[in-house]
Structures are given as C-alpha cells and as structure tokens.
Design a protein around this motif. Sequence first.
Motif, PDB file in Angstrom:
ATOM      1  N   TYR A  83       0.839  -1.193   0.000  1.00 31.63           N
ATOM      2  CA  TYR A  83       0.000   0.000   0.000  1.00 31.63           C
ATOM      3  C   TYR A  83       0.876   1.246   0.000  1.00 31.63           C
ATOM      4  CZ  TYR A  83      -3.815   3.130   1.404  1.00 31.63           C
ATOM      5  OH  TYR A  83      -4.756   4.134   1.449  1.00 31.63           O
ATOM      6  N   ASN A  84       0.875   1.972  -1.113  1.00 30.34           N
ATOM      7  CA  ASN A  84       1.679   3.186  -1.262  1.00 30.34           C
ATOM      8  C   ASN A  84       3.161   2.927  -0.961  1.00 30.34           C
ATOM      9  OD1 ASN A  84      -0.530   4.772  -1.984  1.00 30.34           O
ATOM     10  ND2 ASN A  84      -1.003   5.298   0.153  1.00 30.34           N
ATOM     11  N   GLY A  85       3.633   1.748  -1.358  1.00 25.98           N
ATOM     12  CA  GLY A  85       5.038   1.407  -1.159  1.00 25.98           C
ATOM     13  C   GLY A  85       5.376   0.918   0.233  1.00 25.98           C
ATOM     14  N   SER A  86       4.382   0.850   1.128  1.00 28.75           N
ATOM     15  CA  SER A  86       4.635   0.404   2.497  1.00 28.75           C
ATOM     16  C   SER A  86       4.756  -1.113   2.549  1.00 28.75           C
ATOM     17  CB  SER A  86       3.481   0.858   3.403  1.00 28.75           C
ATOM     18  OG  SER A  86       3.565   0.233   4.666  1.00 28.75           O
ATOM     19  N   LEU A  87       5.542  -1.590   3.503  1.00 24.09           N
ATOM     20  CA  LEU A  87       5.673  -3.031   3.725  1.00 24.09           C
ATOM     21  C   LEU A  87       4.669  -3.548   4.742  1.00 24.09           C
ATOM     22  CD1 LEU A  87       9.568  -3.437   3.799  1.00 24.09           C
ATOM     23  CD2 LEU A  87       8.018  -4.152   1.989  1.00 24.09           C
ATOM     24  N   ASP A  88       3.808  -2.670   5.260  1.00 20.37           N
ATOM     25  CA  ASP A  88       2.821  -3.088   6.255  1.00 20.37           C
ATOM     26  C   ASP A  88       1.951  -4.216   5.717  1.00 20.37           C
ATOM     27  OD1 ASP A  88       3.835  -1.120   7.814  1.00 20.37           O
ATOM     28  OD2 ASP A  88       2.000   0.079   7.941  1.00 20.37           O
ATOM     29  N   ALA A  89       1.665  -5.185   6.577  1.00 18.08           N
ATOM     30  CA  ALA A  89       0.871  -6.350   6.164  1.00 18.08           C
ATOM     31  C   ALA A  89       0.130  -6.910   7.366  1.00 18.08           C
ATOM     32  CB  ALA A  89       1.770  -7.428   5.568  1.00 18.08           C
TER      33      ALA A  89
END
Length: 419
Positions: free
Chosen positions: A99-105
């Motif tokens: 999401y928008n280059g984030s690694l959050d998952a």
Amino acid sequence: MITKAVRLYGKNDLRLESFELPPIREDEILARVVSDSLCMSSYKATSQGADHKRVHNDVAENPIIIGHEFCGEIVEVGEKWKSEFKPGQKFSIQPALNYNGSLDAPGYSYPYIGGDATYIVIPHEVMELGCLLPYDGEAFFYGSLAEPMSCIVGGFHANYHTTGGSYVHDMGIKEGGCMAILAGAGPMGLGAIDYAVHNELRPRLLVVTDIDDARLARAKELFTPEQAAQCGVELIYLNTAATPDPVAALKELTGGEGYNDVFVFAPVRPVVEQGDAILAHDGCLNFFAGPTNPEFKAEFNFYNVHYAATHIVGTSGGNTDDMIESLQMMEKGLINPAAMITHVGGLNAVIETTLNLPKIPGGKKLIYTGIEMPLTAIADFAKLGETDPFFKGLAEICGRNKGLWSAEAEKYLLENKAQ
C-alpha cells in the motif's frame, strides 16, 4: 466487540490476550477469523521483533496481532463497502498489500488484524487494493491454505522460456515438457505436485525426488502415478540418496534431453547444483526454497547459460491473482492442499507452536481460533482416540480421507470444540 488474540510485543514476546476492538468506521469491516495456518514467516517476525522489516519500531507500546494465512466470515460491513461485501460471507486475505510502497501487512504490522485472533477489524486499504477475497469453498481451512498455495502458483507462473531469435519471454512452465521437483516430498512440494498435475498447463513428465523413502511413499499414496496418467502426466518418484548417480538417472528419464523446468524445494547447495546439471536447452531452474543464510551460494554452469540458454528464477510469495486462482481451483475441487497439514490446534497453542516452529516436524500447523486444543499431530489421533472419544471421531474421519484433514474433520472439530 471483545476479541482474543496472540499479540507480539517484541523479540519472542508473544501474549494471548482479550481486549476490545474499536467500533468499525465507514470504510472498515468487522470479521470473525475461523482458521489460520501458521507460517515460518511468523516465526521470523517473532524472533526478530522490531528488527523485522514489516514490524513497526514501536511494537512494544503498540503490539500487533500475528498470523497472515487466515480465513473467516464477515460480521459487519462499513457503509463504503456494503455494495461489495455482506455479513456471513466467507473470505480470505492477500496479506502482501504493498500500500503506497509500504511493507505493512496483516499479521505483521496492525493492531487489529491478524490471523491468530477470534475477531478482527479489516482496514480500508485491504479492500481498496482488492486483497479481501471472497471465498465460496466448503471448508475454512482451504481459505487459510490459499496463501501458501499461491506461492506455488506464483512460482509456476514465474518460470519462462524463450525462442531463438526472439527476445520475448514465454511465461510459465513448458507445456508438454519435462519437469523435476527436487526435494519435493515436503508439504510445499506436495502442493506443487498437485498443481502440476491438475493445472491446465501441464508437463508430460514429472519427476519428484527426495532422500526419504517414507516421505516419497506418502507422496505416492496421495498423488499416484495412475491418477496423474489420467491427466496426461507421467509421474515418477525417485530417491536420489539411494541412486549412485542421481544426475545421470534423472537425465535418463528424459531420454538424455534434460528438464525444461526444475523446481528446487530445499535451500541445499548440492540440490541446487543437481538442478542446474539436469537442465535441458532453454531449461529454467526455479529456486523456490527460501534460505535463512543471506550468504547462501551454489555453483551454476555459465557455459550452459551462454550456449544452452539455461536460466534461473526465484520467487517469494504469490500475488493476488495467484491467490484468486488457488481459491477458485480449491472451490472446484481441482486441487486439495490438505496434504500440507500435519497438525491441528486451538488459539491456546499458537504461542508455543510459533516460538518452536522450526523444531516441530511435519508440515503446516493449522489453528482454529475459536477453540482450545493443544497442537496435535493428525498421525496421533488414533492413539489418543483409544481413551478420548473426541479424537476417536477425528481419527475415523481422517482415516476415511487417506489420513488427511478435510471439510468433514473441520465440521466435526467446530461442532465439538467451539467455545
């Protein structure tokens, strides 16, 4: 809504806690998790804590719910999504959001969504990215296995072949070609056999190797050469440890031509080099197994790279389309990744299992979040059933399904163990 969840606070600091979820906003969804398949990636995140690239630095103050291979049922839908999702609908999640280059998952980065929980709040970005996937299958556990199965699907799609004089890569395995799955009798290898035999794009020859006779015998019992032949695939199992010259034996099975597609399912140097040695002209080696050693290396024949157009690819995970394909094939009964599962337990078993995952033999560990049950090997059901009627019933059900977990077993478990 009160949820019960396993949360990560730091390195090897997992806690099973009950807490209240916030009311959902108009762009969120409340859901009940039914099943979660424990993954080695969760062990890595747990052992690394805030040092993990997906875990936030403030995890000690803002703990996250672990688990990313989960399936459940929608409970309440925010106004924004009411035209797309309904209460009572089954779902699976693609955790690789990007999401928008984030690694959050989910399972690594969020306080209110993760697989090892009874109830979760699904944030807006999951729906906006098309990562909340409707699932119409009979059993929840198949939805949990869609994520690991998508890794296999992605691997098959990542392979490629070329035509002399053209710079266009033909993506996917070579239809009607020769394929080898090396070190392929483990849980993920079994999934690869299933997919290779039942996918629309199939090899004519599939050779599966391992160094353990028991694992090979189990694989052959689950996926027989006779069944593969009905799909147009010649399936051969080979113990390379019992073969004096494995490379020569493997190449002989192809008439000396070698293999168009080779999948390496163990991060072991001799296996990688064996795979390189059996490649045909324009052969593609897929290094599927993820090594833990960042310095892992193996030799590769670059003479063949130049003159025989051999090449190598590596994949880590599958994308959303791969998950959708996995879910659809399971819904249609084309593949049965239940062969991956060797242990079943309840939410109370998550912490000990996650912390010790590399030490526990067997395949996937399946968790049902709404029950309490110690992690138990399917192979032990019969013995436990001698004194426990519950396990006796489970043993009888699994016995009717070649020792595999099944929709019938899941239904029996949920009816008898649900809190």
